[in-house]
Design a protein around this motif. Structure first.
Motif, mmCIF file in Angstrom:
data_model
loop_
_atom_site.group_PDB
_atom_site.id
_atom_site.type_symbol
_atom_site.label_atom_id
_atom_site.label_comp_id
_atom_site.label_asym_id
_atom_site.label_seq_id
_atom_site.Cartn_x
_atom_site.Cartn_y
_atom_site.Cartn_z
ATOM 1 N N SER A 54 12.978 -3.665 11.068
ATOM 2 C CA SER A 54 12.787 -4.107 10.148
ATOM 3 C C SER A 54 12.862 -5.495 10.543
ATOM 4 O O SER A 54 13.357 -6.353 11.556
ATOM 5 C CB SER A 54 14.630 -3.902 8.945
ATOM 6 N N PRO A 55 12.201 -6.283 9.720
ATOM 7 C CA PRO A 55 12.421 -7.524 10.317
ATOM 8 C C PRO A 55 13.661 -8.604 10.492
ATOM 9 O O PRO A 55 13.172 -9.898 11.422
ATOM 10 C CB PRO A 55 11.692 -8.488 8.897
ATOM 11 N N LEU A 59 14.516 -12.311 14.543
ATOM 12 C CA LEU A 59 15.998 -13.247 14.961
ATOM 13 C C LEU A 59 16.212 -12.695 16.248
ATOM 14 O O LEU A 59 16.508 -13.469 16.632
ATOM 15 C CB LEU A 59 16.551 -13.083 13.631
ATOM 16 N N ARG A 60 16.210 -11.893 16.789
ATOM 17 C CA ARG A 60 17.075 -11.607 18.433
ATOM 18 C C ARG A 60 15.303 -11.149 18.956
ATOM 19 O O ARG A 60 15.692 -11.403 19.886
ATOM 20 C CB ARG A 60 16.785 -10.314 18.040
ATOM 21 N N ALA A 69 11.724 -18.520 15.375
ATOM 22 C CA ALA A 69 12.886 -17.229 14.984
ATOM 23 C C ALA A 69 12.634 -17.665 13.043
ATOM 24 O O ALA A 69 12.285 -16.866 11.764
ATOM 25 C CB ALA A 69 13.205 -16.424 15.477
ATOM 26 N N LEU A 70 13.552 -18.038 12.852
ATOM 27 C CA LEU A 70 14.089 -18.623 11.677
ATOM 28 C C LEU A 70 12.732 -18.611 10.247
ATOM 29 O O LEU A 70 12.855 -18.002 9.681
ATOM 30 C CB LEU A 70 15.131 -19.668 11.302
ATOM 31 N N SER A 71 12.234 -19.634 11.217
ATOM 32 C CA SER A 71 10.566 -19.789 9.822
ATOM 33 C C SER A 71 9.903 -18.368 9.936
ATOM 34 O O SER A 71 9.831 -18.341 8.548
ATOM 35 C CB SER A 71 10.241 -20.708 10.996
ATOM 36 N N ASP A 72 9.563 -17.561 10.820
ATOM 37 C CA ASP A 72 9.080 -16.396 11.399
ATOM 38 C C ASP A 72 9.704 -15.267 9.718
ATOM 39 O O ASP A 72 9.194 -14.761 9.536
ATOM 40 C CB ASP A 72 9.167 -15.728 12.084
ATOM 41 N N PHE A 73 10.768 -15.726 9.956
ATOM 42 C CA PHE A 73 11.793 -14.467 9.182
ATOM 43 C C PHE A 73 11.776 -15.153 7.774
ATOM 44 O O PHE A 73 11.283 -14.513 6.959
ATOM 45 C CB PHE A 73 13.720 -14.729 9.824
ATOM 46 N N MET A 117 23.225 -9.646 10.986
ATOM 47 C CA MET A 117 21.852 -10.764 10.489
ATOM 48 C C MET A 117 22.479 -12.016 9.957
ATOM 49 O O MET A 117 22.248 -12.938 10.944
ATOM 50 C CB MET A 117 21.139 -10.501 9.094
ATOM 51 N N MET A 118 23.803 -12.188 9.839
ATOM 52 C CA MET A 118 24.106 -13.443 8.977
ATOM 53 C C MET A 118 24.633 -14.230 10.335
ATOM 54 O O MET A 118 24.633 -15.356 10.607
ATOM 55 C CB MET A 118 25.633 -13.276 7.846
#
Length: 180
Positions: A54-55, A59-60, A69-73, A117-118
């Motif tokens: 998954s996407p 984040l990792r 990472a946050l922006s892309d996610f 994820m959170m």
């Protein structure tokens, strides 16, 4: 596992057809039992694979800064491409509605994966200096999953796109990632 994940996304966990999955994978139905003890074991492995592919992996990614990472996610998660996929993407929008009917082990897997994820989103927000990274992560992840679910349910393409765009803008703004 790829064929199984596709069927779970299309039909749900209760309506997956093992014979079709095995055929799609080029295997015999009897070959299933060489790899899995039961359909429940098979579904567990399928959902684990769905999360691995998954996407969430964005984040990792050690090559991305927390900001990137946050922006892309967020950009991908709340995109028409993610909304429209039936082969990959986050399993949470597909499986959340089924959760009350899933066996306890699968519900626990969904819960654990959501928590992971959170937690990762929260750690990134903490690095970026947010005052309540855990609260923001929890709220925004729930909002993102809900937006994908609602955008998939909306038959009007322009309204569906607007759900994604408005949520993407709101989440990026809250995360301090909105550019110009």
């Amino acid at each position: 596992m790829t064929a199984a994940a596709k069927q779970v996304r299309e039909r749900g966990t209760e309506r997956i057809a093992l014979a079709n999955v095995m055929s799609d994978a080029g295997l015999t139905h009897g070959g299933f039992y060489a790899h899995f003890g039961s359909k429940d074991d098979f579904l567990q492995a399928t959902v684990e694979r769905m999360f691995a592919d998954s996407p969430f992996a964005m984040l990792r990614d050690p090559d991305r800064s927390p900001r990137q990472a946050l922006s892309d996610f967020v950009e991908y998660y709340l995109s028409p491409e993610h909304r429209d996929t039936r082969v990959d993407g986050c399993p949470l929008p597909f499986l959340s509605a089924e959760a009350p009917r899933l066996r306890p082990e699968l519900r626990e897997l969904l819960s654990d994966s959501t928590e992971k994820m959170m937690n990762i989103v929260g750690r990134h927000l903490d690095v970026l200096g947010h005052s309540d990274p855990e609260g923001e992560a929890s709220s925004c992840v729930a909002e993102m999953i809900g937006a994908v679910i609602l955008s998939r349910a909306e038959p009007d393409r322009s309204r569906s796109d607007a759900i994604l765009e408005r949520t993407r803008t709101a989440v990026l703004r809250r995360f301090g990632l909105l550019t110009a």
